[in-house]
Design an enzyme around this catalytic site. Structure first.
Site, PDB file in Angstrom:
ATOM      1  N   GLU A 228      59.823   6.408  78.470  1.00  0.00           N
ATOM      2  CA  GLU A 228      59.596   7.439  77.464  1.00  0.00           C
ATOM      3  C   GLU A 228      59.127   6.737  76.202  1.00  0.00           C
ATOM      4  O   GLU A 228      59.918   6.101  75.508  1.00  0.00           O
ATOM      5  CB  GLU A 228      60.884   8.237  77.205  1.00  0.00           C
ATOM      6  CG  GLU A 228      61.423   8.962  78.420  1.00  0.00           C
ATOM      7  CD  GLU A 228      60.474  10.014  78.967  1.00  0.00           C
ATOM      8  OE1 GLU A 228      59.485  10.362  78.277  1.00  0.00           O
ATOM      9  OE2 GLU A 228      60.697  10.483  80.093  1.00  0.00           O
ATOM     10  N   CYS A 262      59.405  10.219  68.105  1.00  0.00           N
ATOM     11  CA  CYS A 262      58.316   9.884  69.036  1.00  0.00           C
ATOM     12  C   CYS A 262      57.331  11.033  69.187  1.00  0.00           C
ATOM     13  O   CYS A 262      56.161  10.812  69.519  1.00  0.00           O
ATOM     14  CB  CYS A 262      58.881   9.481  70.397  1.00  0.00           C
ATOM     15  SG  CYS A 262      59.882  10.750  71.198  1.00  0.00           S
TER      16      CYS A 262
END
Length: 485
Positions: A228, A262
């Protein structure tokens, strides 16, 4: 003993201890077998209880690690935001673990009693490397899928949030045996040794630059890996967008955790005639949220001096290369002297691709705004760059929305907002290409951390006799039926 030798000895000790715990967890998994649904629910409930009972300590540890971090934002993202996926897994676990029937082919076998199905089986021991930006959320949220799938976990949290990492270590020790969950704190040497362990699955959340090393280490043991990562998540603003609402939602996503997300909107693509409108509305949005910034408890600091200097460098580079820098600083405060590393939300208008801010993931409260004449230019720009973790479209033009969604590739999309798709428990969360591989959350997390074992149970009648030598008319008939258009 020299300092280098001491570091080597410490690293070696950590590696030995990690191998010991891995073997202990693996032996427990083999001895006890797949845990019952009731046991998995118990693991999930223990995690929920830890978050509820330590909520204030978590918020305080995060505040200290960041220099300053909004307590309410921490409770929202790292506590409440971690409880929700654990509860969702608990509520749906019995359905997820059911045997999944599949079609038997050829159908005559099914008619005569043959069966085909998938049994979801725990992989065993899952390694979790979690980052500093949401250290609690990105440790506990994966555990929803890991526990639901019946696995045990070893966790390496970030060294950049040491108080929070140490708190989580104490929390897990108080509620889980190390044969169930174990946390290892420490710096890069510990992280490197952790990534080399022969886990049954490894989840890494963090920077793309580090992911190369993690994946290379995991490959030595052929460990299946979920990455991720991040990237530059763009926002396309259509001409049909409602600009005041667009600006409110974009700036909320850009100022939450000071943009250290993110999935934070990384840059804007705005119709050229509406660029100044967006800047004005962004200024209004920031004023409404943060009348002041410097001592405002709701506005979070950049994590440390290194990242503060990195972000400041982006602004200096953009200014030197001709971009217009617009600081959204409602009270016109002086940030040169401060006890934290706060940076006011800042728009970089008309950036060019030779600027550092357009090359790297920003991970801070800076927002480049590019313009376009036609939406096709925006789509082409996105497609000319690495596939992002998220993409955001604002507008009410259904045809334009469909064009953006079908002609771009990203990990996920939110329409008429930013970041929010990550909070949908029944949607997979993950990247594509440089922004990551694999996904988790909800049932997709359960499947990621499970082995989908294919099982076929043959019918009682010996229908496959024709497939054994000596071959004759029976197999000829079967082949004639199968080899045709």
């Amino acid at each position: 003993m020299s300092a280098a030798e001491a570091r080597t000895a410490t690293s070696s000790d950590y590696a030995q201890d990690m191998h010991r715990v891995l073997e202990k967890q693996r032996r427990a998994h083999v001895k006890e077998g797949a845990p019952s649904v009731e046991k998995r629910i118990e693991w999930l409930e223990r995690a929920i209880n830890l978050l509820v009972s330590h909520k204030d300590a978590i918020a305080e540890a995060l505040r200290e690690d960041f220099g300053h971090r909004s307590v309410h934002a921490s409770l929202l993202t790292d506590v409440s935001g971690s409880i929700a996926p654990l509860k969702y897994a608990k509520e749906n676990l019995r359905r997820w673990t059911r045997r999944e029937r599949r079609k038997v082919t050829p159908s005559i076998l099914g008619l005569l009693g043959a069966k085909a199905y998938i049994e979801y089986q725990p992989k065993g021991v899952v390694g979790v490397i979690s980052p500093w930006n949401f250290p609690v959320n990105l440790t506990f949220t994966p555990l929803a899928g890991i526990f639901a799938a019946g696995n045990r976990a070893m966790i390496k949290p970030s060294e950049f949030t040491p108080r929070t990492s140490e708190l989580m270590q104490r929390m897990f020790r108080s509620s889980y045996d190390e044969a169930e969950v174990c946390v290892f704190t420490g710096g890069p040497e510990v992280g490197s040794a952790f990534a080399k362990l022969p886990f049954d699955h490894l989840l890494f959340t963090g920077a793309t630059s580090i992911a190369y090393h993690v994946m290379r280490a995991a490959a030595e043991n052929l460990v299946p890996t979920t990455l991720e990562l991040g990237g530059k998540s763009p926002v396309i603003v259509g001409r049909s967008a409602e600009m005041p609402l667009t600006a409110k939602r974009v700036m909320m996503g850009k100022t939450l955790n000071a943009g250290q997300i993110c999935l934070a909107p990384d840059y804007m693509l705005v119709p050229q005639e509406h660029a100044r409108d967006f800047v004005a509305e962004a200024d209004n949005a920031v004023r409404a949220m943060f009348p002041t910034l410097k001592d405002n408890p709701d506005y979070t600091s950049v994590i440390n001096q290194r990242h503060f200097e990195r972000l400041s460098g982006y602004l200096e580079d953009a200014r030197a290369k001709g971009a217009e820098i617009i600081e959204l600083n409602p009270a016109k405060e002086d940030f040169r002297q401060q006890p934290f590393h706060k940076i006011p939300p800042t728009i970089v208008l008309n950036p060019t691709d030779d600027m550092a801010i357009m090359k790297d993931e920003i991970f801070g409260p800076l927002l480049p705004v590019k313009t376009y004449a036609h939406v096709d230019e925006a789509v082409e720009y996105i497609n000319a760059h690495a596939r992002p973790l998220g993409l955001y479209y604002f507008g009410s033009d259904a045809a334009e929305e469909e064009k953006v969604l079908t002609r771009t590739t990203s990990g996920g999309v939110t329409v008429n907002d930013v970041v929010m798709h990550v909070s949908m428990e029944d949607l997979p969360f993950g990247g594509v290409g440089p922004s990551g591989m694999g996904a988790y959350h909800g049932v997709d997390g359960f499947k990621t951390f499970s082995h989908a074992k294919a099982i076929f149970k043959q019918a009682g009648r010996d229908l496959t006799a024709m497939m054994r030598p000596p071959y004759g008319a029976g197999i000829q008939k079967m082949l004639a039926g199968g080899i045709k258009r």
